[in-house]
Design a protein around this motif. Structure first.
Motif, PDB file in Angstrom:
ATOM      1  N   ILE A  84       0.856  -1.182   0.000  1.00 19.34           N
ATOM      2  CA  ILE A  84       0.000   0.000   0.000  1.00 19.34           C
ATOM      3  C   ILE A  84       0.894   1.235   0.000  1.00 19.34           C
ATOM      4  N   ALA A  85       0.838   1.988  -1.093  1.00 20.62           N
ATOM      5  CA  ALA A  85       1.641   3.210  -1.228  1.00 20.62           C
ATOM      6  C   ALA A  85       0.745   4.315  -1.781  1.00 20.62           C
ATOM      7  N   THR A  86      -0.372   4.510  -1.114  1.00 19.57           N
ATOM      8  CA  THR A  86      -1.398   5.428  -1.603  1.00 19.57           C
ATOM      9  C   THR A  86      -1.141   6.878  -1.224  1.00 19.57           C
ATOM     10  N   GLY A  87      -0.093   7.124  -0.451  1.00 22.09           N
ATOM     11  CA  GLY A  87       0.200   8.491  -0.048  1.00 22.09           C
ATOM     12  C   GLY A  87      -0.687   8.972   1.086  1.00 22.09           C
ATOM     13  N   ALA A  88      -0.497  10.227   1.446  1.00 22.27           N
ATOM     14  CA  ALA A  88      -1.310  10.866   2.494  1.00 22.27           C
ATOM     15  C   ALA A  88      -2.187  11.902   1.816  1.00 22.27           C
ATOM     16  N   ARG A  89      -3.342  11.475   1.355  1.00 15.98           N
ATOM     17  CA  ARG A  89      -4.214  12.337   0.558  1.00 15.98           C
ATOM     18  C   ARG A  89      -5.307  13.013   1.373  1.00 15.98           C
ATOM     19  N   ALA A  90      -5.400  12.699   2.663  1.00 13.60           N
ATOM     20  CA  ALA A  90      -6.421  13.330   3.513  1.00 13.60           C
ATOM     21  C   ALA A  90      -5.934  14.722   3.908  1.00 13.60           C
ATOM     22  N   TRP A  91      -6.534  15.751   3.318  1.00  9.30           N
ATOM     23  CA  TRP A  91      -6.034  17.101   3.541  1.00  9.30           C
ATOM     24  C   TRP A  91      -6.587  17.727   4.812  1.00  9.30           C
ATOM     25  N   ARG A  92      -5.821  18.667   5.341  1.00 12.85           N
ATOM     26  CA  ARG A  92      -6.257  19.424   6.521  1.00 12.85           C
ATOM     27  C   ARG A  92      -7.276  20.476   6.104  1.00 12.85           C
ATOM     28  N   GLU A  93      -8.210  20.748   6.982  1.00 18.58           N
ATOM     29  CA  GLU A  93      -9.265  21.715   6.709  1.00 18.58           C
ATOM     30  C   GLU A  93      -9.008  23.028   7.442  1.00 18.58           C
ATOM     31  N   LEU A  94      -9.775  24.031   7.077  1.00 17.25           N
ATOM     32  CA  LEU A  94      -9.708  25.348   7.700  1.00 17.25           C
ATOM     33  C   LEU A  94     -11.048  25.628   8.375  1.00 17.25           C
ATOM     34  N   PRO A  95     -11.127  25.441   9.688  1.00 20.88           N
ATOM     35  CA  PRO A  95     -12.416  25.599  10.383  1.00 20.88           C
ATOM     36  C   PRO A  95     -12.696  27.053  10.748  1.00 20.88           C
ATOM     37  N   VAL A  96     -13.051  27.847   9.747  1.00 18.52           N
ATOM     38  CA  VAL A  96     -13.383  29.255  10.002  1.00 18.52           C
ATOM     39  C   VAL A  96     -14.719  29.568   9.347  1.00 18.52           C
ATOM     40  N   PRO A  97     -15.420  30.588   9.817  1.00 12.83           N
ATOM     41  CA  PRO A  97     -16.668  30.993   9.152  1.00 12.83           C
ATOM     42  C   PRO A  97     -16.408  31.354   7.689  1.00 12.83           C
ATOM     43  N   GLY A  98     -17.294  30.886   6.820  1.00 15.88           N
ATOM     44  CA  GLY A  98     -17.171  31.168   5.401  1.00 15.88           C
ATOM     45  C   GLY A  98     -16.456  30.097   4.606  1.00 15.88           C
ATOM     46  N   ARG A  99     -16.010  29.029   5.284  1.00 16.06           N
ATOM     47  CA  ARG A  99     -15.301  27.964   4.570  1.00 16.06           C
ATOM     48  C   ARG A  99     -16.168  27.340   3.488  1.00 16.06           C
ATOM     49  N   ASP A 100     -17.482  27.336   3.670  1.00 16.70           N
ATOM     50  CA  ASP A 100     -18.370  26.680   2.721  1.00 16.70           C
ATOM     51  C   ASP A 100     -18.761  27.571   1.542  1.00 16.70           C
ATOM     52  N   LEU A 101     -18.205  28.766   1.441  1.00 14.87           N
ATOM     53  CA  LEU A 101     -18.518  29.647   0.323  1.00 14.87           C
ATOM     54  C   LEU A 101     -17.970  29.086  -0.992  1.00 14.87           C
ATOM     55  N   THR A 102     -18.638  29.388  -2.070  1.00 16.19           N
ATOM     56  CA  THR A 102     -18.139  29.032  -3.394  1.00 16.19           C
ATOM     57  C   THR A 102     -16.837  29.788  -3.650  1.00 16.19           C
TER      58      THR A 102
END
Length: 496
Positions: free
Chosen positions: A235-253
């Motif tokens: 298994i050499a799938t890499g580390a593809r789970a990215w870190r998120e930014l938990p701030v207001p407005g993150r869900d904006l387009t």
């Protein structure tokens, strides 16, 4: 050494970059074509052939740096290519993409600019291809054993090539439509043109490695089913789970992860798309994250014609020299001001008039994102922070932003495909695949290598893990192995 006084008489000279105004109008590599070979022999002369070459310890591959420096200084390119390939499957990748911890560990770097090890490596690799010194090396006979490698990044490709060369039948499974992993769809063309990758893949095909693209293990083919088909699985799938930014407005387009943005630009270069649906053209771009991925976004946005580009780094502006108290030689100094090609371009073009240096704002933390009535991001609010990341009163600032890119790093393998859960793999507390000292997981016959087990790291560590896991798999299949094991799964870079 070719010249015993080379380190005293020859100053460091790096591969020159093309003028900024020229290179931002295309996607070719940033360096002046043909300008490396005329200078590299003299640069190799600067290697002192020191009694204890700390560059070996600084590089997890154990590259034989003083040996191939000496051979290059004598212009024995064939022998230099042999010594380079003895420890590194893909030196043209590392010579372009690695941040060169070997140079930080160079003995000369104690009180002078280090030997240009990375440039010498790249020159040898390119000359090897030009002169035919890197032919396919198919095995003399097959072992009858089969191995599936999941993931075709540097760790997966290194493991596959090593195992193929000792006679095992290897199939590499890749979720994307072409092999290469993030080297293909994450690394911009101006850092490494894809013909370097294609050339190695052709070599591997000629050696007998098979590739199964557009196949997500865990979804398109069950993980347990795949395991039942092969004698071993890597298994050499890499580390593809990215870190998120938990701030207001993150869900904006208009707010996207870097690894949503960069692959689309690379697909335009591959001819799959006419334009990227996330193109930065005419837009005010803010990149959150101060690492290499953020710099890749920066260079890409500049070439796409962004109206402005600013990169936010939560750390304070570092000094020009290493701090000998916190990051002494020969450790790799993380907190040193470095001017990548992308930052040089952004600085010269003044893409971010409010920046502290080049296009970067340092000690900057995002508070919130604001949007318009249609729900599209339009501005970013930030504040300066101290060394403990506490807001500094009176330092609030607002930037125009209609494309925000998150380049905050990765935490471990992506589990949405079901691979980890279907096999029942144990995970360590960091969110990566747990391994024993022989790279084996808790599931017999299943091994893990690269960022999937180590966590986000450098390309040299990925290749070293791929080579090491190949030796472990070979031993598992045959009872012994002559393949090298440059590192163990618990080895880490030198640190104080």
């Amino acid at each position: 050494m070719g010249d015993p006084k080379g380190f005293m008489t020859t100053p460091r000279q790096e591969w020159p970059r093309r003028p900024v105004e020229e290179r931002v109008r295309d996607w070719n590599e940033v360096y002046v074509p043909g300008a490396l070979l005329p200078i590299i022999s003299k640069q190799a002369d600067r290697c002192m052939d020191c009694g204890i070459p700390f560059c070996h310890e600084a590089c997890p591959l154990g590259n034989l740096i003083p040996e191939w420096n000496d051979l290059v200084s004598r212009e024995d390119w064939r022998a230099a290519a042999d010594r380079l390939h003895a420890t590194n499957n893909f030196p043209e990748f590392t010579g372009r993409l690695c941040p060169a911890p070997c140079e930080a560990g160079c003995v000369l770097a104690i009180n002078q600019p280090a030997v240009t090890i990375k440039n010498v490596e790249c020159a040898i690799a390119d000359r090897a291809w030009e002169e035919g010194f890197a032919p396919p090396r198919p095995p003399e006979r097959l072992s009858g054993k089969t191995v599936a490698v999941i993931g075709s990044g540097p760790a997966g490709l290194a493991a596959a090539q090593q195992l193929t060369r000792v006679g095992h039948t290897v199939a590499v499974y890749e979720r994307d439509d072409r092999p290469g992993g993030l080297m293909r769809y994450g690394i911009p063309e101006f850092k490494m043109e894809k013909h370097h990758l294609e050339r190695r893949l052709e070599q591997m095909l000629d050696e007998g490695t098979k590739f199964r693209t557009s196949t997500v293990v865990g979804r398109d083919v069950g993980a347990a089913e795949l395991k039942s088909r092969y004698d071993a699985v890597v298994i050499a799938t890499g580390a593809r789970a990215w870190r998120e930014l938990p701030v207001p407005g993150r869900d904006l387009t208009g707010v996207h992860q870097a690894m949503e943005y960069l692959p689309l630009s690379n697909r335009v270069r591959q001819g799959d798309l006419e334009t990227s649906p996330l193109s930065a053209a005419g837009r005010h771009v803010v990149i959150i994250g101060g690492g290499d991925t953020g710099a890749d976004c920066l260079g890409t946005a500049v070439r796409e014609g962004a109206a402005s580009v600013t990169q936010l780094d939560i750390y304070a502006l570092p000094g020009a020299q290493r701090d000998e108290d916190t990051e002494p030689w020969p450790t790799y100094p993380v907190r040193v001001y470095r001017l990548s090609a992308a930052h040089e371009e952004a600085g010269d073009l003044r893409t971010a008039p409010v920046a502290d240096a080049d296009a970067r704002l340092f000690a900057a933390s995002t508070l919130r994102l604001d949007g318009d009535r249609e729900g599209h991001v339009r501005s970013l609010h930030l504040v300066e922070v101290d060394a403990r990341r506490r807001p500094v009163d009176g330092t609030g600032r607002t930037l125009p932003a209609d494309l925000v890119l998150l380049a905050l790093g990765f935490t471990g393998p992506d589990r949405e495909d079901g691979l980890v859960d279907q096999l029942g793999l144990d995970m360590d507390p960091r969110g990566t695949i747990a391994r024993d000292p022989g790279f084996a997981t808790n599931v017999p016959g299943v091994f893990a290598a690269g960022d999937a087990g180590r966590g986000q790291s450098l390309i040299v560590w990925a290749i070293a893990e791929g080579r090491a896991v190949a030796a472990a798999v070979d031993h598992h299949l045959t009872g012994s192995s002559r393949l090298p094991t440059p590192i163990g799964p618990y080895d880490r870079p030198m640190a104080v």
